[in-house]
Design an enzyme around this catalytic site. Sequence first.
Site, PDB file in Angstrom:
ATOM      1  N   GLY A   1      54.208  43.615  34.460  1.00 19.86           N
ATOM      2  CA  GLY A   1      53.054  43.812  35.349  1.00 19.86           C
ATOM      3  C   GLY A   1      51.857  42.999  34.913  1.00 19.86           C
ATOM      4  O   GLY A   1      50.715  43.404  35.121  1.00 19.86           O
TER       5      GLY A   1
ATOM      6  N   ILE B   1      51.386  36.912  35.986  1.00 19.57           N
ATOM      7  CA  ILE B   1      52.412  36.061  36.606  1.00 19.57           C
ATOM      8  C   ILE B   1      53.356  36.913  37.448  1.00 19.57           C
ATOM      9  O   ILE B   1      53.682  36.579  38.589  1.00 19.57           O
ATOM     10  CB  ILE B   1      53.152  35.236  35.529  1.00 19.57           C
ATOM     11  CG1 ILE B   1      52.180  34.200  34.943  1.00 19.57           C
ATOM     12  CG2 ILE B   1      54.374  34.546  36.121  1.00 19.57           C
ATOM     13  CD1 ILE B   1      52.734  33.316  33.853  1.00 19.57           C
TER      14      ILE B   1
ATOM     15  N   GLY C   1      52.178  18.723  33.716  1.00 13.92           N
ATOM     16  CA  GLY C   1      52.582  19.844  32.863  1.00 13.92           C
ATOM     17  C   GLY C   1      52.992  21.065  33.667  1.00 13.92           C
ATOM     18  O   GLY C   1      53.229  21.004  34.875  1.00 13.92           O
TER      19      GLY C   1
ATOM     20  N   HIS D   1      22.763  35.121  52.225  1.00 11.25           N
ATOM     21  CA  HIS D   1      23.264  36.275  52.970  1.00 11.25           C
ATOM     22  C   HIS D   1      23.924  35.808  54.257  1.00 11.25           C
ATOM     23  O   HIS D   1      23.410  34.883  54.888  1.00 11.25           O
ATOM     24  CB  HIS D   1      22.099  37.211  53.305  1.00 11.25           C
ATOM     25  CG  HIS D   1      22.513  38.398  54.116  1.00 11.25           C
ATOM     26  ND1 HIS D   1      23.197  39.462  53.553  1.00 11.25           N
ATOM     27  CD2 HIS D   1      22.377  38.681  55.433  1.00 11.25           C
ATOM     28  CE1 HIS D   1      23.431  40.366  54.498  1.00 11.25           C
ATOM     29  NE2 HIS D   1      22.950  39.919  55.654  1.00 11.25           N
TER      30      HIS D   1
HETATM   31  P1  FAD Z   1      51.487  22.652  29.718  1.00 13.94           P
HETATM   32  O1  FAD Z   1      50.853  22.654  31.039  1.00 13.94           O
HETATM   33  O2  FAD Z   1      52.485  23.696  29.395  1.00 13.94           O
HETATM   34  O3  FAD Z   1      52.134  21.228  29.561  1.00 13.94           O
HETATM   35  C1  FAD Z   1      52.869  20.871  28.449  1.00 13.94           C
HETATM   36  C2  FAD Z   1      53.707  19.668  28.800  1.00 13.94           C
HETATM   37  O4  FAD Z   1      54.277  19.164  27.604  1.00 13.94           O
HETATM   38  C3  FAD Z   1      54.862  19.983  29.727  1.00 13.94           C
HETATM   39  O5  FAD Z   1      54.938  19.014  30.739  1.00 13.94           O
HETATM   40  C4  FAD Z   1      56.075  19.908  28.814  1.00 13.94           C
HETATM   41  O6  FAD Z   1      57.249  19.518  29.499  1.00 13.94           O
HETATM   42  C5  FAD Z   1      55.627  18.839  27.840  1.00 13.94           C
HETATM   43  N1  FAD Z   1      56.302  18.887  26.548  1.00 13.94           N
HETATM   44  C6  FAD Z   1      56.615  19.972  25.810  1.00 13.94           C
HETATM   45  N2  FAD Z   1      57.167  19.598  24.649  1.00 13.94           N
HETATM   46  C7  FAD Z   1      57.196  18.250  24.664  1.00 13.94           C
HETATM   47  C8  FAD Z   1      57.634  17.269  23.735  1.00 13.94           C
HETATM   48  N3  FAD Z   1      58.141  17.621  22.554  1.00 13.94           N
HETATM   49  N4  FAD Z   1      57.532  15.969  24.071  1.00 13.94           N
HETATM   50  C9  FAD Z   1      57.000  15.604  25.271  1.00 13.94           C
HETATM   51  N5  FAD Z   1      56.554  16.483  26.171  1.00 13.94           N
HETATM   52  C10 FAD Z   1      56.650  17.786  25.866  1.00 13.94           C
HETATM   53  N6  FAD Z   1      46.602  28.975  34.206  1.00 13.94           N
HETATM   54  C11 FAD Z   1      45.410  28.998  34.828  1.00 13.94           C
HETATM   55  O7  FAD Z   1      44.398  28.661  34.211  1.00 13.94           O
HETATM   56  N7  FAD Z   1      45.288  29.387  36.133  1.00 13.94           N
HETATM   57  C12 FAD Z   1      46.369  29.782  36.857  1.00 13.94           C
HETATM   58  O8  FAD Z   1      46.247  30.130  38.027  1.00 13.94           O
HETATM   59  C13 FAD Z   1      47.632  29.765  36.235  1.00 13.94           C
HETATM   60  N8  FAD Z   1      48.739  30.130  36.911  1.00 13.94           N
HETATM   61  C14 FAD Z   1      49.945  30.071  36.306  1.00 13.94           C
HETATM   62  C15 FAD Z   1      51.061  30.451  37.026  1.00 13.94           C
HETATM   63  C16 FAD Z   1      52.313  30.401  36.447  1.00 13.94           C
HETATM   64  C17 FAD Z   1      53.509  30.805  37.225  1.00 13.94           C
HETATM   65  C18 FAD Z   1      52.440  29.938  35.089  1.00 13.94           C
HETATM   66  C19 FAD Z   1      53.783  29.843  34.443  1.00 13.94           C
HETATM   67  C20 FAD Z   1      51.341  29.572  34.372  1.00 13.94           C
HETATM   68  C21 FAD Z   1      50.073  29.639  34.957  1.00 13.94           C
HETATM   69  N9  FAD Z   1      48.924  29.279  34.268  1.00 13.94           N
HETATM   70  C22 FAD Z   1      47.713  29.340  34.889  1.00 13.94           C
HETATM   71  C23 FAD Z   1      48.974  28.878  32.854  1.00 13.94           C
HETATM   72  C24 FAD Z   1      48.859  27.351  32.744  1.00 13.94           C
HETATM   73  O9  FAD Z   1      49.911  26.758  33.447  1.00 13.94           O
HETATM   74  C25 FAD Z   1      48.883  26.938  31.297  1.00 13.94           C
HETATM   75  O10 FAD Z   1      47.899  27.642  30.567  1.00 13.94           O
HETATM   76  C26 FAD Z   1      48.599  25.444  31.168  1.00 13.94           C
HETATM   77  O11 FAD Z   1      49.549  24.706  31.887  1.00 13.94           O
HETATM   78  C27 FAD Z   1      48.617  25.032  29.710  1.00 13.94           C
HETATM   79  O12 FAD Z   1      48.372  23.677  29.631  1.00 13.94           O
HETATM   80  P2  FAD Z   1      48.879  22.826  28.385  1.00 13.94           P
HETATM   81  O13 FAD Z   1      48.239  21.487  28.547  1.00 13.94           O
HETATM   82  O14 FAD Z   1      48.668  23.574  27.141  1.00 13.94           O
HETATM   83  O15 FAD Z   1      50.451  22.684  28.538  1.00 13.94           O
END
Ligand code: FAD
Length: 476
Positions: A185, A188, A43, A448
Amino acid sequence: MAGERSAELVVLGGGPGGYAAAFLAADLGRKVLLVDTETDPGGVCLYRGCIPSKALLHVARLLTEAREAEDWGVRLGKPRIDLDRLRAWKDQVVGKLTGGLGDLARKRKVVTVRGYARFRSARSIWVDKGSGDTETITFEQAIVATGSRPVGLKLLGQLSPDRVLDSTSALDLPEIPPRLLVIGGGYIGLELGTVYAALGSRVTVVEMTSALLPGVDADLVRPLAARLETTLAAVLLETRVAGAEEARGGVQVRLEGKHAGASDQLFDRILVAVGRRPNSGDLGLENTQVETDEHGFIRVDAQRRTDEPAIFAIGDVAGQPMLAHKAAHEARVAVEAATGRAAAFEPRAIPAVVFTDPEIAWCGLTEAEARSAGRTVEVARFPWAASGRAATLGRSDGVTKLVVDPDGERILGVGLAGPGAGELIAEGVLAVEMGATVTDLKLSIHPHPTLSETLMEAAEVFFGHSTHFHRPRRKS
Ligand code: FAD
């Protein structure tokens, strides 16, 4: 080509929510099918978020420490950055982790399907695999974990596409732009701004509101804001981008607001980091009873069940906070509920970490939340200037704080700013979840010299007994 098959549980989206759900359901004996647009699970978090950003922030940290080592008597010279190798290293980190998840899926016999899924009904999805290849999958239950995507800015629409970055393209490291404007700010924008500044860009951050990391306690943000003054070209609060156009040698930006005149207005690239929106709009939800709220988040109950009883939703698509560990926790709740176990999503503390330098981390009730709810709390702060370990790291600018219920002295929230805050907050989560009191924390012997002692000493501050920070407070 059109195919058909069935599964007991279908998971849409293979991020930290989706793959955690698919794996647990398989471990519990379910026949699971996981659909994602990538071949291996991961993801946004693994491919375009948490992991690549932290790999690059690790490099940023190394570059910063190498520079600061001069003050400690070590001169390492000017670093030379090989962008292709750096990109390859980051991609290799991502590939190793996502490949590992693919192996774990196969070992658990989770069937992975690469494609884009939409609901045809409350019991079937339709998967578009590209090149005219489609498949219909019927299911008994489904979990939607389709995540979120970055919000764009219409007013930059007329610029050449390679001038404008979002978090995904910024993590691809197309180049190190000499002058980078970061719009937003939030965490991300600040994490990616930190990376590019360490790599050599002159980074300016523009933030509409009056503070960086809006919503985070001001005393935690302060050490970061002070350090960014030295590492970034400018941080412009209460300022917004009103327009931008291609000009000779870059993009000419028009700023409005408090600090509109205080900055360069010519940039090579603009990174837009103004928020994310849930991927719920193109899922065929109209063919089900699943409802969304006014922000597009899928409506769920405590079990993460949607308005359609056989369909659950977790992760970014199911509401704030949009964090990987929240998604993974919801995955467990949804799968347990779907398999008839008693489960509910009711955390006392969801930790949040900003992996900047210094890091900022908090969990449970924040001071700002307590204030806006009109709730009386006591706050104990231990400044890292009094920490021996912080001194050995040359980083005495941090702070550790406890938000405490005056009745019963239970720890309701914990906040940290300083290097390693993201690791240290785990102890705070445990304290809040276990209902620990300040006395429990005070009486727990910490090793410590470590930064973890700052948690124990913050508990001592509460009673006015901190060994290394003299602040008489109350009689005991
Ligand atoms: P996602 O990880 O968004 O995965 C969803 C997946 O579903 C994707 O692969 C997408 O392509 C797929 N998808 C979407 N629609 C469909 C469909 N219709 N059919 C099939 N597949 C589909 N969170 C943290 O906790 N710590 C961090 O340090 C952190 N850093 C981040 C840094 C950046 C730059 C970004 C952008 C985000 C960061 N996050 C961080 C947030 C984190 O990435 C998300 O909260 C997390 O990935 C959410 O997980 P999820 O399982 O909901 O979905």
